[in-house]
Design an enzyme around this catalytic site. Sequence first.
Site, PDB file in Angstrom:
ATOM      1  N   MET A  26       0.729  -0.973   0.027  1.00  0.00           N
ATOM      2  CA  MET A  26      -0.331  -0.291   0.075  1.00  0.00           C
ATOM      3  C   MET A  26       1.152   1.081   0.319  1.00  0.00           C
ATOM      4  SD  MET A  26      -2.528   1.391   2.785  1.00  0.00           S
ATOM      5  CE  MET A  26      -0.961   1.739   3.701  1.00  0.00           C
ATOM      6  N   ASP A  28       0.240   5.579  -0.985  1.00  0.00           N
ATOM      7  CA  ASP A  28      -1.071   7.058  -1.324  1.00  0.00           C
ATOM      8  C   ASP A  28      -2.429   6.713  -0.328  1.00  0.00           C
ATOM      9  OD1 ASP A  28       1.605   7.563  -1.998  1.00  0.00           O
ATOM     10  OD2 ASP A  28       0.602   9.044  -3.696  1.00  0.00           O
ATOM     11  N   TRP A  52       5.831  -2.352  -4.697  1.00  0.00           N
ATOM     12  CA  TRP A  52       5.366  -0.955  -5.644  1.00  0.00           C
ATOM     13  C   TRP A  52       5.179  -1.808  -6.805  1.00  0.00           C
ATOM     14  CZ3 TRP A  52       5.021   0.897 -10.270  1.00  0.00           C
ATOM     15  CH2 TRP A  52       4.390   1.864 -10.747  1.00  0.00           C
ATOM     16  N   PHE A  84      -3.939   5.473 -11.134  1.00  0.00           N
ATOM     17  CA  PHE A  84      -2.545   6.348 -10.041  1.00  0.00           C
ATOM     18  C   PHE A  84      -3.637   6.960  -9.022  1.00  0.00           C
ATOM     19  CE2 PHE A  84       1.880   6.249 -11.426  1.00  0.00           C
ATOM     20  CZ  PHE A  84       2.306   4.812 -11.799  1.00  0.00           C
ATOM     21  N   GLU A 210       3.862  16.521  -6.156  1.00  0.00           N
ATOM     22  CA  GLU A 210       2.773  15.097  -5.950  1.00  0.00           C
ATOM     23  C   GLU A 210       1.833  15.470  -4.777  1.00  0.00           C
ATOM     24  OE1 GLU A 210       5.354  10.690  -6.831  1.00  0.00           O
ATOM     25  OE2 GLU A 210       5.085  12.033  -5.314  1.00  0.00           O
ATOM     26  N   TRP A 292       9.048   7.407   1.128  1.00  0.00           N
ATOM     27  CA  TRP A 292      10.078   6.873  -0.841  1.00  0.00           C
ATOM     28  C   TRP A 292      11.362   6.080  -0.498  1.00  0.00           C
ATOM     29  CZ3 TRP A 292       7.411   3.734  -3.470  1.00  0.00           C
ATOM     30  CH2 TRP A 292       6.042   4.532  -3.550  1.00  0.00           C
TER      31      TRP A 292
END
Length: 488
Positions: A26, A28, A52, A84, A210, A292
Site C-alpha cells: 500500500m 498513498d 510497488w 494512480f 505530488e 519513498w
Amino acid sequence: MNQPVVAASPEPHRPQYHFSPKAHWMNDPNGMVYFNGTYHLFFQYYPDGTTWGPMHWGHATSKDLVRWQEQPIALFPDSLGYIFSGSAVVDVNNTTGFGKNGQTPLVAIFTHHNPVLEKQKTGKHEYQSLAYSLDEGKTWTKYAGNPVLPNPGISDFRDPKVRWYEPQKKWIMTLATKDRITFYSSPDLKNWTRESEFGSTVGAHGGVWECPDLFPLTHNGKTVWTLLVSINPGGPNGGSATQYFVGDFDGKTFKPYSTATKWLDYGTDNYAGVTFANTGNRVVLMGWMSNWQYANVVPTTAWRSATTVPRELGLKEVNKDLFLTSVPVEELGALNQETVLVNDLTVKDRYELTAKTRNESGLFRLELTTKTAGDFALVLANEQGNEVVIGYDKTANVYYIDRSKAGKTGFEKGFGKRHTAPRLSVDPQISLTLLVDVASVELFADGGLTVMTDIFFPDTDLTKLVIKSASGIVIPTLEYTKLTSSVK
C-alpha cells in the site's frame, strides 16, 4: 468497565490502531470521502506483492475513523493504464448526470498511468479519468469518455484533488504538474478548463511535486485557503515529505501570503496526505506512514505500510505568520483504557514511568505540559536494549525523534537517524501529545504547530518508558493512557 488490553499482534510490527492492509503493498491514501455515515479510504494498492507494482485502488471503510474494515478492490488497471492517485467527491447536484432515479453518485477522479506510452517517452503517459458508484462505493463503473483531461505533454501530470467551489458553482481540480501545481475548473467533472498555475519559483523543489490538496480553513472569521504539496525527494529530514502554503484563492488563482517553505510534518513518515471530502467545516487528513527512501524494503513480511492516524487541521498565528496545525481526531478517544495521572512531577536526571504504567502492549497516548521549555527526553525501550528517544533540545530549540537504536535499521543506510523539527511556538510552556503504536510514534507539540511522525522496527514491543532531563524539568501535568487495538 474497561476492555482488556489486546496483546501485541502475532505479526511483528503490525500496527494495532493504524490502518494497514491485511496483505500486500500500500502507498498513498486516495479518494477519501465521507458519505451517508461512512468514511471511505481508498489507497494505492498492489495485490500481487509487497513492493510497488501496477497500481489499483484498495478500499477500506469506517464509521468512526478508528476501526477500519478492508473492502474488495475498488478500481483495477485497464487498457488506459494503472490507477494512480486521485480523489473522490459526492456529486450532490448530479452535475455529471451519472446519478439515476434520484441516486447521488460518488465520483472518483484519478490519474491513469500508461506504462506503454511511458516507454515511448512521449511525456503523455499520465491523464485524468473518472469512475462512479451508485451503491455508496461498493461497485464502480469507469466513465466511457475517459480520459477527461488529456496530457498536454507534461511527464508528471497527476494526482487530481477535486472540490466544489460554491461561489462560482464549479468544480476545481488541483493537479500536480511536474514542478508546480495547475488549477483546472469544470461544470460537470467531464470538461475541464485550465485556470492558472502556482509554485514554479516558490517552496521546496528537491524533487517532483505530488499529491496536492486545496481547502479552506477559517481563521479569525476569515476564509484562508491552504495548499498542500507533497515532494519526493527533498523533505526536511530526507526523502519524501509534505509542504504547505496558506493564502487566498478566488476560483482561478492561488496567492500565498508567504513564500517561505513550511512543512506539514517534520518526521520522515507522513507522505501524500490529503483530506476527506464532504466533512463540512471539519478538515481531516490522513497520510501514508512511510517514505519513498525505504518503503519497499522495510522489514515486514505479509504487508507493507500503514496510514497515519486521522488528524484535524486548523490554523494558528505565531509572530503575525500563519501556520497549519494538526491534532489527532477526537474519535481516537474510543481506544482509551486506563489512565495514569502524575501531577507536579520534577524530573532531575531520570524518572521511571514503566512501573506506574504497567503496559505490556506498549500502545499508549501521552499528554504533558512543562512549566518551562527545558531539555527533556522520553525514552521508549525494551529488554533487548532497543530504544526510540523523543525529546526537546532547548539550545537548538528543536524537537527530535531518534530511532538510531530502535531495532532493525540496517535495511536502508539512511533509516537509523535522529530527526529534528523546529519549535515554532513562542509559548514559555511546552505542551505535547504522543501517540505510540507497535511500530510508530506521532508527536504533536504545542497544539499541533510542530508535528513529527516516525516509524521503527524494534525486536520486541517497546513497553518501557523513562523521562530524562539533565538540566531538570517540572511537569505540572502528565497523563498516560493505555490504548486498545482497533484491529478486528
